[in-house]
Scaffold this motif. Sequence first.
Motif, PDB file in Angstrom:
ATOM      1  N   ALA A 188      18.224 -16.236 -47.925  1.00  0.00           N
ATOM      2  CA  ALA A 188      19.490 -15.901 -47.274  1.00  0.00           C
ATOM      3  C   ALA A 188      20.398 -17.119 -47.203  1.00  0.00           C
ATOM      4  O   ALA A 188      21.603 -17.030 -47.476  1.00  0.00           O
ATOM      5  CB  ALA A 188      19.220 -15.352 -45.876  1.00  0.00           C
ATOM      6  N   GLN A 189      19.835 -18.267 -46.850  1.00  0.00           N
ATOM      7  CA  GLN A 189      20.631 -19.498 -46.790  1.00  0.00           C
ATOM      8  C   GLN A 189      21.198 -19.866 -48.160  1.00  0.00           C
ATOM      9  O   GLN A 189      22.381 -20.208 -48.286  1.00  0.00           O
ATOM     10  CB  GLN A 189      19.764 -20.648 -46.278  1.00  0.00           C
ATOM     11  N   GLN A 190      20.358 -19.782 -49.168  1.00  0.00           N
ATOM     12  CA  GLN A 190      20.789 -20.161 -50.508  1.00  0.00           C
ATOM     13  C   GLN A 190      21.915 -19.265 -51.014  1.00  0.00           C
ATOM     14  O   GLN A 190      22.865 -19.736 -51.638  1.00  0.00           O
ATOM     15  CB  GLN A 190      19.602 -20.105 -51.471  1.00  0.00           C
ATOM     16  N   ILE A 191      21.799 -17.983 -50.731  1.00  0.00           N
ATOM     17  CA  ILE A 191      22.765 -17.029 -51.280  1.00  0.00           C
ATOM     18  C   ILE A 191      24.034 -16.939 -50.438  1.00  0.00           C
ATOM     19  O   ILE A 191      25.149 -16.949 -50.967  1.00  0.00           O
ATOM     20  CB  ILE A 191      22.119 -15.642 -51.428  1.00  0.00           C
ATOM     21  N   LEU A 192      23.887 -16.889 -49.120  1.00  0.00           N
ATOM     22  CA  LEU A 192      25.067 -16.755 -48.263  1.00  0.00           C
ATOM     23  C   LEU A 192      25.762 -18.101 -48.035  1.00  0.00           C
ATOM     24  O   LEU A 192      26.976 -18.202 -48.162  1.00  0.00           O
ATOM     25  CB  LEU A 192      24.675 -16.161 -46.904  1.00  0.00           C
ATOM     26  N   CYS A 193      24.985 -19.111 -47.695  1.00  0.00           N
ATOM     27  CA  CYS A 193      25.591 -20.388 -47.317  1.00  0.00           C
ATOM     28  C   CYS A 193      26.052 -21.201 -48.511  1.00  0.00           C
ATOM     29  O   CYS A 193      27.049 -21.907 -48.442  1.00  0.00           O
ATOM     30  CB  CYS A 193      24.602 -21.199 -46.484  1.00  0.00           C
ATOM     31  N   GLY A 253      23.614  -7.369 -38.269  1.00  0.00           N
ATOM     32  CA  GLY A 253      22.878  -6.553 -39.230  1.00  0.00           C
ATOM     33  C   GLY A 253      22.218  -7.403 -40.302  1.00  0.00           C
ATOM     34  O   GLY A 253      22.343  -8.629 -40.316  1.00  0.00           O
ATOM     35  N   GLY A 254      21.524  -6.746 -41.209  1.00  0.00           N
ATOM     36  CA  GLY A 254      20.803  -7.431 -42.273  1.00  0.00           C
ATOM     37  C   GLY A 254      21.714  -8.274 -43.149  1.00  0.00           C
ATOM     38  O   GLY A 254      22.828  -7.873 -43.490  1.00  0.00           O
ATOM     39  N   TRP A 255      21.226  -9.442 -43.536  1.00  0.00           N
ATOM     40  CA  TRP A 255      22.055 -10.407 -44.254  1.00  0.00           C
ATOM     41  C   TRP A 255      22.479  -9.933 -45.635  1.00  0.00           C
ATOM     42  O   TRP A 255      23.525 -10.351 -46.136  1.00  0.00           O
ATOM     43  CB  TRP A 255      21.320 -11.740 -44.364  1.00  0.00           C
ATOM     44  N   MET A 256      21.708  -9.061 -46.275  1.00  0.00           N
ATOM     45  CA  MET A 256      22.055  -8.644 -47.634  1.00  0.00           C
ATOM     46  C   MET A 256      23.355  -7.846 -47.693  1.00  0.00           C
ATOM     47  O   MET A 256      24.004  -7.793 -48.733  1.00  0.00           O
ATOM     48  CB  MET A 256      20.913  -7.840 -48.250  1.00  0.00           C
ATOM     49  N   HIS A 257      23.746  -7.261 -46.569  1.00  0.00           N
ATOM     50  CA  HIS A 257      25.023  -6.536 -46.536  1.00  0.00           C
ATOM     51  C   HIS A 257      26.208  -7.495 -46.597  1.00  0.00           C
ATOM     52  O   HIS A 257      27.347  -7.067 -46.779  1.00  0.00           O
ATOM     53  CB  HIS A 257      25.120  -5.691 -45.263  1.00  0.00           C
ATOM     54  N   LEU A 258      25.942  -8.787 -46.444  1.00  0.00           N
ATOM     55  CA  LEU A 258      27.010  -9.787 -46.369  1.00  0.00           C
ATOM     56  C   LEU A 258      27.147 -10.604 -47.641  1.00  0.00           C
ATOM     57  O   LEU A 258      27.843 -11.616 -47.665  1.00  0.00           O
ATOM     58  CB  LEU A 258      26.762 -10.710 -45.173  1.00  0.00           C
ATOM     59  N   ILE A 259      26.517 -10.155 -48.721  1.00  0.00           N
ATOM     60  CA  ILE A 259      26.629 -10.839 -50.004  1.00  0.00           C
ATOM     61  C   ILE A 259      27.934 -10.431 -50.686  1.00  0.00           C
ATOM     62  O   ILE A 259      28.188  -9.246 -50.913  1.00  0.00           O
ATOM     63  CB  ILE A 259      25.426 -10.494 -50.917  1.00  0.00           C
ATOM     64  N   THR A 260      28.745 -11.402 -51.020  1.00  0.00           N
ATOM     65  CA  THR A 260      30.049 -11.098 -51.634  1.00  0.00           C
ATOM     66  C   THR A 260      30.001 -11.158 -53.156  1.00  0.00           C
ATOM     67  O   THR A 260      30.669 -10.390 -53.832  1.00  0.00           O
ATOM     68  CB  THR A 260      31.123 -12.088 -51.149  1.00  0.00           C
TER      69      THR A 260
END
Length: 242
Positions: free
Chosen positions: A154-159, A203-210
């Motif tokens: 999650a950190q690698q993909i979102l941040c 909510g779940g972090w995968m919903h926040l992938i742009t």
Amino acid sequence: MQQKCHSTQLYLIGTVHLDKRAEAQGLHDLLCELRPQVILVEISPFSVAFRRAHQRRWLGTLWRITKDWPREKRRHGAIELLRLQLKIPFEWEISRLYGKKHDIPVIPIDSSALAKEELPLWQNELLTEYNLNQLVQQPHWELETYFAGHYLMAQQILCHEQERRTQGLLKWMEDKFWQKREEILARRIKRIAVTGQKTVYVGGWMHLITHSPYNTLINQLMALNPRVLLVPRRHKKAGHSA
């Protein structure tokens, strides 16, 4: 980690589902820092009510089936993960307690369709001796290692906006049911956020992938200039599991 716009009143908080021991305090601290006027949670009203009514019975069934198992089998990562799955999600519990203390609304905004289809089946189809024995046929793995790996991803993909693996992670978005669910969540969030209240969604972090080929929740909310935050995780000592 946030979007470039700082004037927004919409905050999207990403979590690793079920990682209660490491993330519950972090979520509480974020809510205290943001001081929202309304909290929206990725759970449905049906799920909240049905889980509260059946959680004790589910956990009792799990205990009765596994109580005579060897300790290493009872503590298998798959069984511990299931035990967490049977409980009310920490995202709801932490948000509910915060809302009660500060007298603000906490709203379950997910669609009830999936919960109505799946949850009534858990007692007789998921929580059976056969199914539980099937779960522990896989090699043992530690729950803490499992969660730490997901959080790092999650950190690698979102941040850091790493695009690798995002298409594979979101392959479920190819199903029209899940596309519709994202649309429902986005529509309900917009309905609250446009009122001007300081709104927090949990909510779940995968919903926040742009950066993916799919029209995720956050992509449908970009016009509202949301800020995105990942719940900080408290690292656990080796050998401990949730």
